[in-house]
Design a protein around this motif. Structure first.
Motif, PDB file in Angstrom:
ATOM      1  N   ALA A 283       0.835  -1.210   0.000  1.00  0.00           N
ATOM      2  CA  ALA A 283       0.000   0.000   0.000  1.00  0.00           C
ATOM      3  C   ALA A 283       0.866   1.256   0.000  1.00  0.00           C
ATOM      4  O   ALA A 283       0.598   2.214  -0.728  1.00  0.00           O
ATOM      5  N   THR A 284       1.928   1.248   0.794  1.00  0.00           N
ATOM      6  CA  THR A 284       2.814   2.411   0.867  1.00  0.00           C
ATOM      7  C   THR A 284       3.519   2.643  -0.465  1.00  0.00           C
ATOM      8  O   THR A 284       3.808   3.781  -0.849  1.00  0.00           O
ATOM      9  N   ASN A 285       3.777   1.565  -1.206  1.00  0.00           N
ATOM     10  CA  ASN A 285       4.428   1.675  -2.515  1.00  0.00           C
ATOM     11  C   ASN A 285       3.471   2.066  -3.629  1.00  0.00           C
ATOM     12  O   ASN A 285       3.860   2.136  -4.794  1.00  0.00           O
ATOM     13  N   GLY A 286       2.192   2.286  -3.293  1.00  0.00           N
ATOM     14  CA  GLY A 286       1.247   2.795  -4.284  1.00  0.00           C
ATOM     15  C   GLY A 286       0.285   1.784  -4.853  1.00  0.00           C
ATOM     16  O   GLY A 286      -0.487   2.113  -5.759  1.00  0.00           O
ATOM     17  N   THR A 287       0.283   0.547  -4.346  1.00  0.00           N
ATOM     18  CA  THR A 287      -0.667  -0.452  -4.836  1.00  0.00           C
ATOM     19  C   THR A 287      -1.996  -0.285  -4.104  1.00  0.00           C
ATOM     20  O   THR A 287      -2.056  -0.483  -2.880  1.00  0.00           O
ATOM     21  N   PRO A 288      -3.071   0.074  -4.816  1.00  0.00           N
ATOM     22  CA  PRO A 288      -4.365   0.306  -4.144  1.00  0.00           C
ATOM     23  C   PRO A 288      -5.098  -1.003  -3.861  1.00  0.00           C
ATOM     24  O   PRO A 288      -6.005  -1.406  -4.581  1.00  0.00           O
ATOM     25  N   LEU A 289      -4.683  -1.699  -2.806  1.00  0.00           N
ATOM     26  CA  LEU A 289      -5.393  -2.902  -2.380  1.00  0.00           C
ATOM     27  C   LEU A 289      -6.836  -2.551  -2.051  1.00  0.00           C
ATOM     28  O   LEU A 289      -7.142  -1.430  -1.612  1.00  0.00           O
ATOM     29  N   ALA A 290      -7.740  -3.503  -2.254  1.00  0.00           N
ATOM     30  CA  ALA A 290      -9.132  -3.261  -1.860  1.00  0.00           C
ATOM     31  C   ALA A 290      -9.223  -3.107  -0.350  1.00  0.00           C
ATOM     32  O   ALA A 290      -9.924  -2.228   0.161  1.00  0.00           O
ATOM     33  N   GLY A 291      -8.506  -3.973   0.376  1.00  0.00           N
ATOM     34  CA  GLY A 291      -8.544  -3.883   1.820  1.00  0.00           C
ATOM     35  C   GLY A 291      -7.946  -5.109   2.466  1.00  0.00           C
ATOM     36  O   GLY A 291      -7.478  -6.042   1.799  1.00  0.00           O
ATOM     37  N   LEU A 292      -7.970  -5.104   3.779  1.00  0.00           N
ATOM     38  CA  LEU A 292      -7.429  -6.186   4.588  1.00  0.00           C
ATOM     39  C   LEU A 292      -8.534  -6.665   5.514  1.00  0.00           C
ATOM     40  O   LEU A 292      -9.149  -5.862   6.231  1.00  0.00           O
ATOM     41  N   LEU A 293      -8.817  -7.984   5.495  1.00  0.00           N
ATOM     42  CA  LEU A 293      -9.865  -8.567   6.329  1.00  0.00           C
ATOM     43  C   LEU A 293      -9.223  -9.578   7.271  1.00  0.00           C
ATOM     44  O   LEU A 293      -8.716 -10.622   6.836  1.00  0.00           O
ATOM     45  N   LEU A 294      -9.224  -9.259   8.561  1.00  0.00           N
ATOM     46  CA  LEU A 294      -8.605 -10.107   9.576  1.00  0.00           C
ATOM     47  C   LEU A 294      -9.656 -11.043  10.153  1.00  0.00           C
ATOM     48  O   LEU A 294     -10.734 -10.608  10.567  1.00  0.00           O
ATOM     49  N   THR A 295      -9.347 -12.325  10.172  1.00  0.00           N
ATOM     50  CA  THR A 295     -10.325 -13.334  10.592  1.00  0.00           C
ATOM     51  C   THR A 295     -10.021 -13.856  11.997  1.00  0.00           C
ATOM     52  O   THR A 295      -8.994 -13.528  12.604  1.00  0.00           O
ATOM     53  N   SER A 296     -10.948 -14.692  12.486  1.00  0.00           N
ATOM     54  CA  SER A 296     -10.825 -15.389  13.774  1.00  0.00           C
ATOM     55  C   SER A 296     -10.834 -14.446  14.963  1.00  0.00           C
ATOM     56  O   SER A 296     -10.402 -14.817  16.064  1.00  0.00           O
ATOM     57  N   GLY A 297     -11.301 -13.222  14.766  1.00  0.00           N
ATOM     58  CA  GLY A 297     -11.407 -12.277  15.868  1.00  0.00           C
ATOM     59  C   GLY A 297     -10.080 -11.777  16.379  1.00  0.00           C
ATOM     60  O   GLY A 297     -10.012 -11.183  17.466  1.00  0.00           O
ATOM     61  N   LEU A 298      -8.996 -11.983  15.606  1.00  0.00           N
ATOM     62  CA  LEU A 298      -7.659 -11.591  16.039  1.00  0.00           C
ATOM     63  C   LEU A 298      -7.228 -10.306  15.345  1.00  0.00           C
ATOM     64  O   LEU A 298      -7.700  -9.982  14.258  1.00  0.00           O
ATOM     65  N   GLN A 299      -6.319  -9.576  15.986  1.00  0.00           N
ATOM     66  CA  GLN A 299      -5.744  -8.393  15.361  1.00  0.00           C
ATOM     67  C   GLN A 299      -4.318  -8.221  15.842  1.00  0.00           C
ATOM     68  O   GLN A 299      -3.940  -8.733  16.898  1.00  0.00           O
ATOM     69  N   PRO A 300      -3.474  -7.530  15.048  1.00  0.00           N
ATOM     70  CA  PRO A 300      -2.055  -7.409  15.411  1.00  0.00           C
ATOM     71  C   PRO A 300      -1.856  -6.536  16.637  1.00  0.00           C
ATOM     72  O   PRO A 300      -2.741  -5.753  17.038  1.00  0.00           O
ATOM     73  N   GLY A 301      -0.674  -6.653  17.210  1.00  0.00           N
ATOM     74  CA  GLY A 301      -0.339  -5.838  18.367  1.00  0.00           C
ATOM     75  C   GLY A 301      -0.031  -4.403  17.993  1.00  0.00           C
ATOM     76  O   GLY A 301       0.130  -4.062  16.815  1.00  0.00           O
ATOM     77  N   ASP A 302       0.101  -3.568  19.028  1.00  0.00           N
ATOM     78  CA  ASP A 302       0.327  -2.138  18.800  1.00  0.00           C
ATOM     79  C   ASP A 302       1.624  -1.873  18.042  1.00  0.00           C
ATOM     80  O   ASP A 302       1.714  -0.941  17.239  1.00  0.00           O
ATOM     81  N   ASN A 303       2.656  -2.703  18.290  1.00  0.00           N
ATOM     82  CA  ASN A 303       3.934  -2.471  17.608  1.00  0.00           C
ATOM     83  C   ASN A 303       3.808  -2.679  16.098  1.00  0.00           C
ATOM     84  O   ASN A 303       4.384  -1.936  15.298  1.00  0.00           O
ATOM     85  N   VAL A 304       3.015  -3.678  15.677  1.00  0.00           N
ATOM     86  CA  VAL A 304       2.795  -3.906  14.248  1.00  0.00           C
ATOM     87  C   VAL A 304       1.932  -2.793  13.659  1.00  0.00           C
ATOM     88  O   VAL A 304       2.182  -2.304  12.553  1.00  0.00           O
ATOM     89  N   ILE A 305       0.908  -2.387  14.400  1.00  0.00           N
ATOM     90  CA  ILE A 305       0.035  -1.305  13.923  1.00  0.00           C
ATOM     91  C   ILE A 305       0.841  -0.025  13.709  1.00  0.00           C
ATOM     92  O   ILE A 305       0.684   0.674  12.700  1.00  0.00           O
ATOM     93  N   ASN A 306       1.726   0.297  14.647  1.00  0.00           N
ATOM     94  CA  ASN A 306       2.554   1.498  14.502  1.00  0.00           C
ATOM     95  C   ASN A 306       3.467   1.397  13.283  1.00  0.00           C
ATOM     96  O   ASN A 306       3.699   2.380  12.578  1.00  0.00           O
TER      97      ASN A 306
END
Length: 704
Positions: A283-306
């Motif tokens: 995405a940062t390199n300019g590829t317009p992905l449709a989106g990101l869908l995270l499954t199983s009710g999980l999400q990354p930690g704050d360090n990855v989000i930052n």
């Protein structure tokens, strides 16, 4: 007036979108179209067609009768009463219409009355029947038999022909692609449609074959969030990014890189930090992905989000669902494919695709060439594209590495609107096109500024010798691609220039004034907007360039604007706007408008002009009858000239935003050769139509 019943043959015909596409196509012929759906099977379906017609097309249409009540009345022997009510619904929309489209009922195995009701409605309204069939799971030969059988239901009723929708539909599933790294199957429209065109018969000709296009059933990320009841972790461009393909991230990262493409929805467990970071890099390199869908009710930690925060700023949406990946994939496969009633962009794309694949020449012959009553916005857009194609002009685009400009150039080249010249590093242009999946036509010219810049130094020095321009100064100024493109225009290597997607208006106009100059007889450069009101197109001038023109300059703006209207096929009836009408007011501002009107009449006696007129007196017939009953313009103005920039710019923006009006412009006028400016927020469609206007201007300028 002509009535057309749109009658579906079988299920899954896409009846509502075919109705909307027909409205667009007939509107483009300049016909005023009405719409009714007399009977609907249930409340939701009735509101679907009616709601889209009201909200997207701004047409008034009555609520339909409910099928179960109609069936009950028919079984009670009250068919005549039902048909009387159908005629009543028709009469609510028929006044002043050239054509009324009547959307029939979809056949239902559990509702044996539906086909009979369609036939009875056609008889009651003396409507011609246009049948709609689906290519979904049907071979051309099967459809031929089905059309022949269904045509018998209508007996002696006139059959206009048949439209075949969803030709070449994907046999596995009609909707969202699913499975690991599933993708769109590209197909050649002509090859797909050709077998269906052969089905035409003397009584029921094929009037359109609409190819199935995966892009037209691509949901927004908003629709995915609704279907899965997903949590929105980052909204981004949730309402505009579309899912063209789905990648289930079950493999290692090295085997997933090739699916990081525009329009891909990445479906991954929320603890796959490697996939999430890779998506962020893409995405940062300019590829317009449709989106990101995270499954199983999980999400990354704050360090990855930052770490991914820069990617979030590109607009990529991020969703989270409690379902596991397998269940999520199944839910995506089972998503509803019908266009949501709030997805106006998808509706317009469907309408345009359908209209482009109809044989309007044959349809209009079948209808007997009904009289076109006005120049609608769709008719205007159709007309300028046709005029631009006939002009065969070359248009230079200095912002050749800008994604919207590249896409617009590709569209213009493919549609024959103009031969475009993109100024920019060819390798960079190809990279941008590849990253955004724009297919560059082989005939599209890519010109590297560094390879041609020096050849314009001497001509530029000659043009600016009165300003003591030296060769080093000229070479330095030619580093600006707008200046370089303007020199190409000055040397007549191209016919027009369009810029402004990333440049200011001043950056676009200044080189033109220095190198192109004003046209013979023009006192100044001015601008017009083409305002697409629901029933007509008005020309507004000047709303972008001159702050406070004097009477002579205002007269020049009026003459330029009238000529621009005529060049674009709009009859010129010029209203000079003021805060008073006729002789009712006085003051310096009114006197300026009065003097300018007199000057136009003196200089161009061929123009129909009047002023001063208040805006409502100029454009509204009922007001004109009381305020200016003897005016040749009042109540029917097509060219509206504002006394100053403050009034013009404020009015155009108020009308555009408050009335949801599509405007094309500003188009510059008064230059010896056409140069046009874009808004920096211009959409691809805006750029395409500006290129078309520029091509027509070039033709008009050369003929003068």
């Amino acid at each position: 007036m002509i009535n057309i019943l749109i009658a579906p043959i079988g299920l899954d015909t896409g009846l509502t979108t075919i109705s909307l596409g027909l409205i667009r196509a007939l509107d483009a012929q300049g016909l005023k179209v009405g719409f009714i759906k007399p009977v609907a099977p249930d409340y939701a379906d009735s509101e679907r067609s009616s709601h889209l017609v009201r909200t997207v097309l701004q047409l008034n249409t009555p609520n339909p009768m409910q099928l179960h009540r109609v069936q009950q009345r028919i079984s009670d022997g009250q068919l005549d009463r039902v048909l009387e009510e159908v005629v009543g619904l028709h009469d609510q929309v028929a006044q002043d219409c050239d054509v009324v489209l009547i959307e029939g009922l979809v056949p239902d195995r559990s509702e044996p009355y539906t086909a009979k009701i369609n036939a009875e409605i056609a008889k009651a309204l003396n409507a011609d029947v246009l049948m709609v069939a689906s290519g979904l799971n049907h071979t051309p030969e099967q459809l031929k038999t089905e059309v022949r059988v269904q045509s018998g239901i209508y007996g002696s009723t006139s059959l206009l022909g048949c439209i075949i929708n969803k030709a070449g539909v994907a046999p596995r599933h009609e909707g969202v692609p699913s499975g690991e790294a599933s993708d769109i199957i590209e197909q050649n429209d002509d090859e797909v449609c050709a077998p269906y065109w052969q089905l035409k018969s003397e009584r029921c000709p094929v009037l359109g074959v609409i190819p199935w296009k995966p892009q037209l059933v691509s949901p927004r990320m908003m629709d995915v969030a609704r279907a899965l009841d997903a949590d929105i972790l980052h909204e981004g461009e949730l309402d505009s990014r579309r899912v063209l393909r789905i990648a289930l991230c079950a493999r290692s990262l090295g085997n997933m890189v090739d699916v990081l493409r525009p329009g891909t929805l990445l479906v991954t467990p929320g603890d796959r930090d490697d996939i999430i970071v890779a998506a962020a890099i893409a995405a940062t390199n300019g590829t317009p992905l449709a989106g990101l869908l995270l499954t199983s009710g999980l999400q990354p930690g704050d360090n990855v989000i930052n770490l991914c925060r820069a990617a979030l700023q590109t607009g990529v949406p991020v969703l989270k669902t409690r379902h596991d990946t397998f269940t999520t994939a199944q839910m995506l496969t089972d998503m509803e494919t019908r266009v949501p009633v709030d997805d106006a962009d998808r509706v317009h794309n469907l309408m345009t695709t359908i209209a482009d694949h109809l044989d309007m020449k044959t349809l209009m012959e079948q209808l007997g060439q009904p009289h076109a009553s006005r120049l609608s916005p769709a008719a205007f857009r159709h007309q300028i594209v046709s005029k631009a194609r006939a002009a065969h002009k070359r248009i230079v685009l200095p912002e050749g590495e800008e994604p919207r400009t590249i896409q617009a150039a590709a569209i213009c080249q493919q549609r024959g609107i103009a031969n475009c010249v993109l100024l920019g590093d060819p390798e960079r242009i190809r990279q941008v096109a590849e990253a955004t999946e724009i297919e560059l036509p082989e005939t599209l010219q890519l010109t590297d500024p560094s390879s041609v810049r020096e050849q314009y130094v001497a001509p530029m020095v000659a043009l600016r010798k009165h300003k003591q321009l030296t060769e080093p100064m000229a070479l330095s100024q030619l580093e600006d691609n707008v200046v370089l493109g303007t020199m190409m225009l000055a040397e007549e290597e191209v016919d027009g220039l369009v810029s402004g997607a990333v440049h200011t208006t001043a950056n676009t106009i200044r080189p033109a004034l220095q190198l192109i100059k004003t046209a013979p007889g023009a006192r100044l450069v001015s601008s017009v907007f083409f305002m697409g009101l629901p029933d007509q197109v008005l020309v507004y001038g000047d709303c972008a360039v001159n702050p406070d023109p004097d009477a002579e300059e205002l007269a020049d703006i009026a003459i330029q604007s009238a000529d621009s209207a005529i060049a674009m096929g709009i009859p010129a009836r010029v209203a000079m706007i003021s805060y008073s009408t006729g002789s009712s007011g006085s003051g310096a501002d009114v006197e300026k408008v009065r003097k300018a009107t007199a000057l136009v009449k003196e200089q161009r006696p061929d123009l129909v002009i009047d002023g001063p007129l208040q805006y409502d007196a100029a454009t509204t017939a009922s007001v004109a009858r009381s305020k200016a009953p003897d005016s040749p313009v009042a109540g029917q103005a097509t060219v509206v000239i504002f006394p100053d920039l403050n009034t013009g710019n404020t009015t155009y923006k108020a009308v555009q935003r408050s009335a949801n009006v599509i405007s094309i412009g500003p188009m510059l006028q008064g230059l010896a050769k056409p140069v046009n400016d874009l808004s920096r927020g211009a959409l691809v469609e805006d750029i395409v139509y500006t290129i078309a206007l520029t091509a027509i201007q070039a033709q008009f300028t050369q003929q003068q």
